[in-house]
Design a protein around this motif. Structure first.
Motif, PDB file in Angstrom:
ATOM      1  N   ILE A   1       0.845  -1.188   0.000  1.00  0.00           N
ATOM      2  CA  ILE A   1       0.000   0.000   0.000  1.00  0.00           C
ATOM      3  C   ILE A   1       0.882   1.239   0.000  1.00  0.00           C
ATOM      4  O   ILE A   1       0.638   2.199  -0.716  1.00  0.00           O
ATOM      5  N   GLY A   2       1.909   1.228   0.832  1.00  0.00           N
ATOM      6  CA  GLY A   2       2.796   2.380   0.964  1.00  0.00           C
ATOM      7  C   GLY A   2       3.739   2.169   2.128  1.00  0.00           C
ATOM      8  O   GLY A   2       4.018   1.031   2.514  1.00  0.00           O
ATOM      9  N   VAL A   3       4.176   3.282   2.717  1.00  0.00           N
ATOM     10  CA  VAL A   3       5.164   3.248   3.799  1.00  0.00           C
ATOM     11  C   VAL A   3       4.554   3.885   5.045  1.00  0.00           C
ATOM     12  O   VAL A   3       3.916   4.941   4.956  1.00  0.00           O
ATOM     13  N   LEU A   4       4.769   3.256   6.200  1.00  0.00           N
ATOM     14  CA  LEU A   4       4.223   3.782   7.453  1.00  0.00           C
ATOM     15  C   LEU A   4       4.837   5.139   7.774  1.00  0.00           C
ATOM     16  O   LEU A   4       6.051   5.284   7.824  1.00  0.00           O
ATOM     17  N   GLU A   5       3.979   6.119   7.993  1.00  0.00           N
ATOM     18  CA  GLU A   5       4.430   7.470   8.312  1.00  0.00           C
ATOM     19  C   GLU A   5       4.250   7.788   9.791  1.00  0.00           C
ATOM     20  O   GLU A   5       5.165   8.234  10.449  1.00  0.00           O
ATOM     21  N   ALA A   6       3.023   7.578  10.320  1.00  0.00           N
ATOM     22  CA  ALA A   6       2.741   7.942  11.711  1.00  0.00           C
ATOM     23  C   ALA A   6       1.652   7.046  12.283  1.00  0.00           C
ATOM     24  O   ALA A   6       0.883   6.434  11.553  1.00  0.00           O
ATOM     25  N   VAL A   7       1.611   7.009  13.610  1.00  0.00           N
ATOM     26  CA  VAL A   7       0.609   6.229  14.334  1.00  0.00           C
ATOM     27  C   VAL A   7      -0.278   7.195  15.109  1.00  0.00           C
ATOM     28  O   VAL A   7       0.214   8.124  15.755  1.00  0.00           O
ATOM     29  N   TYR A   8      -1.585   6.979  15.027  1.00  0.00           N
ATOM     30  CA  TYR A   8      -2.566   7.760  15.778  1.00  0.00           C
ATOM     31  C   TYR A   8      -3.205   6.837  16.804  1.00  0.00           C
ATOM     32  O   TYR A   8      -3.552   5.698  16.484  1.00  0.00           O
ATOM     33  N   VAL A   9      -3.333   7.322  18.023  1.00  0.00           N
ATOM     34  CA  VAL A   9      -3.924   6.517  19.091  1.00  0.00           C
ATOM     35  C   VAL A   9      -5.334   6.999  19.404  1.00  0.00           C
ATOM     36  O   VAL A   9      -5.678   8.153  19.156  1.00  0.00           O
ATOM     37  N   ASP A  10      -6.124   6.101  19.946  1.00  0.00           N
ATOM     38  CA  ASP A  10      -7.452   6.443  20.448  1.00  0.00           C
ATOM     39  C   ASP A  10      -7.236   7.232  21.737  1.00  0.00           C
ATOM     40  O   ASP A  10      -6.567   6.760  22.647  1.00  0.00           O
ATOM     41  N   THR A  11      -7.791   8.429  21.812  1.00  0.00           N
ATOM     42  CA  THR A  11      -7.535   9.294  22.967  1.00  0.00           C
ATOM     43  C   THR A  11      -8.135   8.759  24.261  1.00  0.00           C
ATOM     44  O   THR A  11      -7.696   9.152  25.337  1.00  0.00           O
ATOM     45  N   THR A  12      -9.096   7.856  24.175  1.00  0.00           N
ATOM     46  CA  THR A  12      -9.675   7.320  25.411  1.00  0.00           C
ATOM     47  C   THR A  12      -8.881   6.141  25.966  1.00  0.00           C
ATOM     48  O   THR A  12      -8.870   5.914  27.166  1.00  0.00           O
ATOM     49  N   THR A  13      -8.199   5.392  25.095  1.00  0.00           N
ATOM     50  CA  THR A  13      -7.467   4.205  25.548  1.00  0.00           C
ATOM     51  C   THR A  13      -5.956   4.330  25.399  1.00  0.00           C
ATOM     52  O   THR A  13      -5.224   3.531  25.955  1.00  0.00           O
ATOM     53  N   ASP A  14      -5.497   5.281  24.614  1.00  0.00           N
ATOM     54  CA  ASP A  14      -4.087   5.469  24.286  1.00  0.00           C
ATOM     55  C   ASP A  14      -3.501   4.273  23.541  1.00  0.00           C
ATOM     56  O   ASP A  14      -2.296   4.048  23.537  1.00  0.00           O
ATOM     57  N   GLU A  15      -4.351   3.490  22.900  1.00  0.00           N
ATOM     58  CA  GLU A  15      -3.922   2.349  22.084  1.00  0.00           C
ATOM     59  C   GLU A  15      -3.925   2.751  20.616  1.00  0.00           C
ATOM     60  O   GLU A  15      -4.711   3.598  20.196  1.00  0.00           O
ATOM     61  N   PRO A  16      -3.074   2.138  19.788  1.00  0.00           N
ATOM     62  CA  PRO A  16      -3.040   2.460  18.364  1.00  0.00           C
ATOM     63  C   PRO A  16      -4.409   2.235  17.715  1.00  0.00           C
ATOM     64  O   PRO A  16      -5.038   1.203  17.929  1.00  0.00           O
ATOM     65  N   ALA A  17      -4.844   3.209  16.929  1.00  0.00           N
ATOM     66  CA  ALA A  17      -6.138   3.103  16.263  1.00  0.00           C
ATOM     67  C   ALA A  17      -6.004   3.242  14.748  1.00  0.00           C
ATOM     68  O   ALA A  17      -6.657   2.523  13.998  1.00  0.00           O
ATOM     69  N   MET A  18      -5.191   4.167  14.308  1.00  0.00           N
ATOM     70  CA  MET A  18      -5.012   4.443  12.879  1.00  0.00           C
ATOM     71  C   MET A  18      -3.540   4.707  12.604  1.00  0.00           C
ATOM     72  O   MET A  18      -2.773   5.055  13.496  1.00  0.00           O
ATOM     73  N   ALA A  19      -3.194   4.573  11.345  1.00  0.00           N
ATOM     74  CA  ALA A  19      -1.857   4.950  10.890  1.00  0.00           C
ATOM     75  C   ALA A  19      -2.018   5.765   9.624  1.00  0.00           C
ATOM     76  O   ALA A  19      -3.020   5.646   8.917  1.00  0.00           O
ATOM     77  N   THR A  20      -1.034   6.591   9.355  1.00  0.00           N
ATOM     78  CA  THR A  20      -0.974   7.216   8.048  1.00  0.00           C
ATOM     79  C   THR A  20       0.078   6.462   7.254  1.00  0.00           C
ATOM     80  O   THR A  20       1.135   6.082   7.775  1.00  0.00           O
ATOM     81  N   VAL A  21      -0.269   6.236   5.989  1.00  0.00           N
ATOM     82  CA  VAL A  21       0.593   5.510   5.079  1.00  0.00           C
ATOM     83  C   VAL A  21       0.919   6.445   3.923  1.00  0.00           C
ATOM     84  O   VAL A  21       0.016   7.006   3.296  1.00  0.00           O
ATOM     85  N   ARG A  22       2.202   6.629   3.648  1.00  0.00           N
ATOM     86  CA  ARG A  22       2.629   7.506   2.561  1.00  0.00           C
ATOM     87  C   ARG A  22       2.486   6.754   1.243  1.00  0.00           C
ATOM     88  O   ARG A  22       3.042   5.674   1.062  1.00  0.00           O
ATOM     89  N   THR A  23       1.716   7.345   0.334  1.00  0.00           N
ATOM     90  CA  THR A  23       1.479   6.742  -0.970  1.00  0.00           C
ATOM     91  C   THR A  23       1.749   7.775  -2.060  1.00  0.00           C
ATOM     92  O   THR A  23       1.924   8.957  -1.781  1.00  0.00           O
ATOM     93  N   GLY A  24       1.724   7.332  -3.287  1.00  0.00           N
ATOM     94  CA  GLY A  24       1.855   8.233  -4.417  1.00  0.00           C
ATOM     95  C   GLY A  24       3.268   8.295  -4.960  1.00  0.00           C
ATOM     96  O   GLY A  24       4.178   7.633  -4.490  1.00  0.00           O
ATOM     97  N   LEU A  25       3.400   9.132  -5.977  1.00  0.00           N
ATOM     98  CA  LEU A  25       4.694   9.333  -6.621  1.00  0.00           C
ATOM     99  C   LEU A  25       5.597  10.178  -5.733  1.00  0.00           C
ATOM    100  O   LEU A  25       5.104  10.960  -4.926  1.00  0.00           O
ATOM    101  N   PRO A  26       6.904  10.064  -5.896  1.00  0.00           N
ATOM    102  CA  PRO A  26       7.816  10.837  -5.037  1.00  0.00           C
ATOM    103  C   PRO A  26       7.535  12.338  -5.010  1.00  0.00           C
ATOM    104  O   PRO A  26       7.741  12.987  -3.997  1.00  0.00           O
ATOM    105  N   THR A  27       7.079  12.891  -6.101  1.00  0.00           N
ATOM    106  CA  THR A  27       6.801  14.334  -6.124  1.00  0.00           C
ATOM    107  C   THR A  27       5.369  14.667  -5.731  1.00  0.00           C
ATOM    108  O   THR A  27       5.021  15.833  -5.621  1.00  0.00           O
ATOM    109  N   ARG A  28       4.551  13.640  -5.514  1.00  0.00           N
ATOM    110  CA  ARG A  28       3.140  13.877  -5.183  1.00  0.00           C
ATOM    111  C   ARG A  28       2.664  12.946  -4.071  1.00  0.00           C
ATOM    112  O   ARG A  28       1.620  12.320  -4.169  1.00  0.00           O
TER     113      ARG A  28
END
Length: 118
Positions: A23-50
């Motif tokens: 899909i892409g490369v792991l960029e960051a992890v977002y946690v659920d603010t109520t549990t402080d457990e991982p909930a979402m990640a951002t994945v870097r996708t697209g062309l190098p310039t975009r």
């Protein structure tokens, strides 16, 4: 359960779907603010310039020897709400990410965000 600190160590590693399609490369992890457990990640996708960052839920994530495997299909993730590589997620766009994946969205009792970048 994989903890947020453990997942952060996987930054810059590949994220693949259940069929091992990159899909892409792991960029960051977002946690659920109520549990402080991982909930979402951002994945870097697209062309190098975009490049853009797409959001993917981390439920049932599997850490392999050289990648993270998520249970969502590559096509679904690529169509997910995204932000620019230098942007932050606006609070009013948070619910759309959950809706895209058919997940329930529950802001905090005082209306605070459900996701926080860690």
């Amino acid at each position: 359960m994989i903890h947020a600190a453990d997942l952060r160590e996987w930054r810059e590693r590949d994220v693949v779907d259940a069929e091992s399609h990159k899909i892409g490369v792991l960029e960051a992890v977002y946690v659920d603010t109520t549990t402080d457990e991982p909930a979402m990640a951002t994945v870097r996708t697209g062309l190098p310039t975009r490049h853009r960052l797409v959001f993917v839920p981390l439920d049932d994530v599997i850490a392999g020897p050289d990648c993270l495997k998520v249970r969502y299909a590559k096509a679904l993730v690529k169509q997910a709400p995204s932000i620019g590589t230098d942007d932050v997620l606006p609070a009013d766009r948070e619910e759309a990410i959950f809706r895209h994946y058919g997940l329930p969205y529950k802001p905090g009792t005082a209306g605070e965000r459900q996701l926080a970048r860690r």
